[in-house]
Design a protein around this motif. Sequence first.
Motif, PDB file in Angstrom:
ATOM      1  N   LYS A 175     -36.405  52.675  36.322  1.00  0.00           N
ATOM      2  CA  LYS A 175     -35.572  52.269  37.619  1.00  0.00           C
ATOM      3  C   LYS A 175     -34.215  51.862  36.960  1.00  0.00           C
ATOM      4  N   THR A 176     -33.192  51.998  37.651  1.00  0.00           N
ATOM      5  CA  THR A 176     -31.935  51.560  37.403  1.00  0.00           C
ATOM      6  C   THR A 176     -31.382  50.528  38.253  1.00  0.00           C
ATOM      7  N   ASP A 177     -31.185  49.096  38.266  1.00  0.00           N
ATOM      8  CA  ASP A 177     -30.828  48.260  38.756  1.00  0.00           C
ATOM      9  C   ASP A 177     -29.109  48.177  38.993  1.00  0.00           C
ATOM     10  N   PRO A 178     -28.597  48.319  40.144  1.00  0.00           N
ATOM     11  CA  PRO A 178     -26.996  48.107  40.034  1.00  0.00           C
ATOM     12  C   PRO A 178     -26.848  46.660  39.593  1.00  0.00           C
ATOM     13  N   VAL A 179     -25.536  46.648  39.097  1.00  0.00           N
ATOM     14  CA  VAL A 179     -24.991  45.403  38.436  1.00  0.00           C
ATOM     15  C   VAL A 179     -24.675  44.736  39.620  1.00  0.00           C
ATOM     16  N   GLY A 239     -21.663  46.854  19.816  1.00  0.00           N
ATOM     17  CA  GLY A 239     -21.569  47.580  21.184  1.00  0.00           C
ATOM     18  C   GLY A 239     -22.387  47.092  22.155  1.00  0.00           C
ATOM     19  N   ALA A 240     -23.124  46.242  22.037  1.00  0.00           N
ATOM     20  CA  ALA A 240     -24.014  45.873  23.188  1.00  0.00           C
ATOM     21  C   ALA A 240     -23.441  44.962  24.187  1.00  0.00           C
ATOM     22  N   SER A 241     -23.676  44.961  25.207  1.00  0.00           N
ATOM     23  CA  SER A 241     -23.143  44.108  26.474  1.00  0.00           C
ATOM     24  C   SER A 241     -24.206  43.796  27.547  1.00  0.00           C
ATOM     25  N   PHE A 242     -24.058  42.548  28.384  1.00  0.00           N
ATOM     26  CA  PHE A 242     -24.660  42.245  29.537  1.00  0.00           C
ATOM     27  C   PHE A 242     -23.954  41.844  30.590  1.00  0.00           C
ATOM     28  N   ASP A 243     -24.310  41.986  31.777  1.00  0.00           N
ATOM     29  CA  ASP A 243     -23.650  41.276  32.711  1.00  0.00           C
ATOM     30  C   ASP A 243     -24.215  40.062  33.339  1.00  0.00           C
ATOM     31  N   LEU A 244     -23.313  38.793  33.601  1.00  0.00           N
ATOM     32  CA  LEU A 244     -24.164  37.549  33.861  1.00  0.00           C
ATOM     33  C   LEU A 244     -23.476  37.480  35.391  1.00  0.00           C
ATOM     34  N   LYS A 245     -24.205  37.037  36.246  1.00  0.00           N
ATOM     35  CA  LYS A 245     -23.860  36.646  37.577  1.00  0.00           C
ATOM     36  C   LYS A 245     -24.566  35.068  37.811  1.00  0.00           C
ATOM     37  N   GLY A 246     -23.636  34.306  38.173  1.00  0.00           N
ATOM     38  CA  GLY A 246     -24.141  32.798  38.322  1.00  0.00           C
ATOM     39  C   GLY A 246     -23.376  31.954  37.613  1.00  0.00           C
ATOM     40  N   ALA A 271     -29.685  46.283  29.964  1.00  0.00           N
ATOM     41  CA  ALA A 271     -30.557  47.684  29.793  1.00  0.00           C
ATOM     42  C   ALA A 271     -31.050  48.065  31.484  1.00  0.00           C
ATOM     43  N   ASN A 272     -30.021  48.108  32.164  1.00  0.00           N
ATOM     44  CA  ASN A 272     -29.929  48.928  33.349  1.00  0.00           C
ATOM     45  C   ASN A 272     -30.985  48.010  34.469  1.00  0.00           C
ATOM     46  N   LYS A 273     -31.337  47.072  34.028  1.00  0.00           N
ATOM     47  CA  LYS A 273     -32.380  46.155  35.110  1.00  0.00           C
ATOM     48  C   LYS A 273     -31.814  44.888  35.168  1.00  0.00           C
ATOM     49  N   ASN A 274     -31.982  44.232  36.438  1.00  0.00           N
ATOM     50  CA  ASN A 274     -31.721  42.600  36.650  1.00  0.00           C
ATOM     51  C   ASN A 274     -32.758  41.919  36.262  1.00  0.00           C
TER      52      ASN A 274
END
Length: 165
Positions: A58-62, A74-81, A94-97
């Motif tokens: 399952k791929t969660d949207p960013v 080359g790794a990265s992650f998105d942070l909300k908050g 890794a495509n998951k929230n």
Amino acid sequence: MKKLLIAAVVASLSATTLLAANDAFAQNGSTAAKKATAKKPAPKHRLIKRKPTKSVAKTDPVPEGSVLWSCNEGASFDLKGDMKRDQIVTVHWANKNYNLPREATTTGADRFHDAATGLDLVVIPTKAMLFSDHDGSRLADECKTAAMQQGEPAPTQSNALKSGS
């Protein structure tokens, strides 16, 4: 002569009975054959389809409004908050929230840890690190936002306290 006549009658009755029995047997056999051909053939496939054993990940949207943290290798992650005030932040890795609740620390670092998933985010003024509790590995190291790469400190609670006083 009576004996001969009786023998002929018995023979004729026997033959008639034998022919009648053969006809009856043939009719029963043919109806049984008709019944067998009248039945629906067994389905070759299941009527209820099962999900395949290999499931597509399952791929969660960013999350909208999240900030990209670029890391080494080359790794990265998105942070909300807002790490300065929010008690739960969302990390897209890794495509998951992952929703990570804040953990209190005595070192001044901001730590967001979810025991259920084992994901652990530690942010100090110069960088962030992402760990996995399940195998004790460091998933991402030296993670920085675009602003941090320009020399600004990480948006942590401790940095907010320093600038606010």
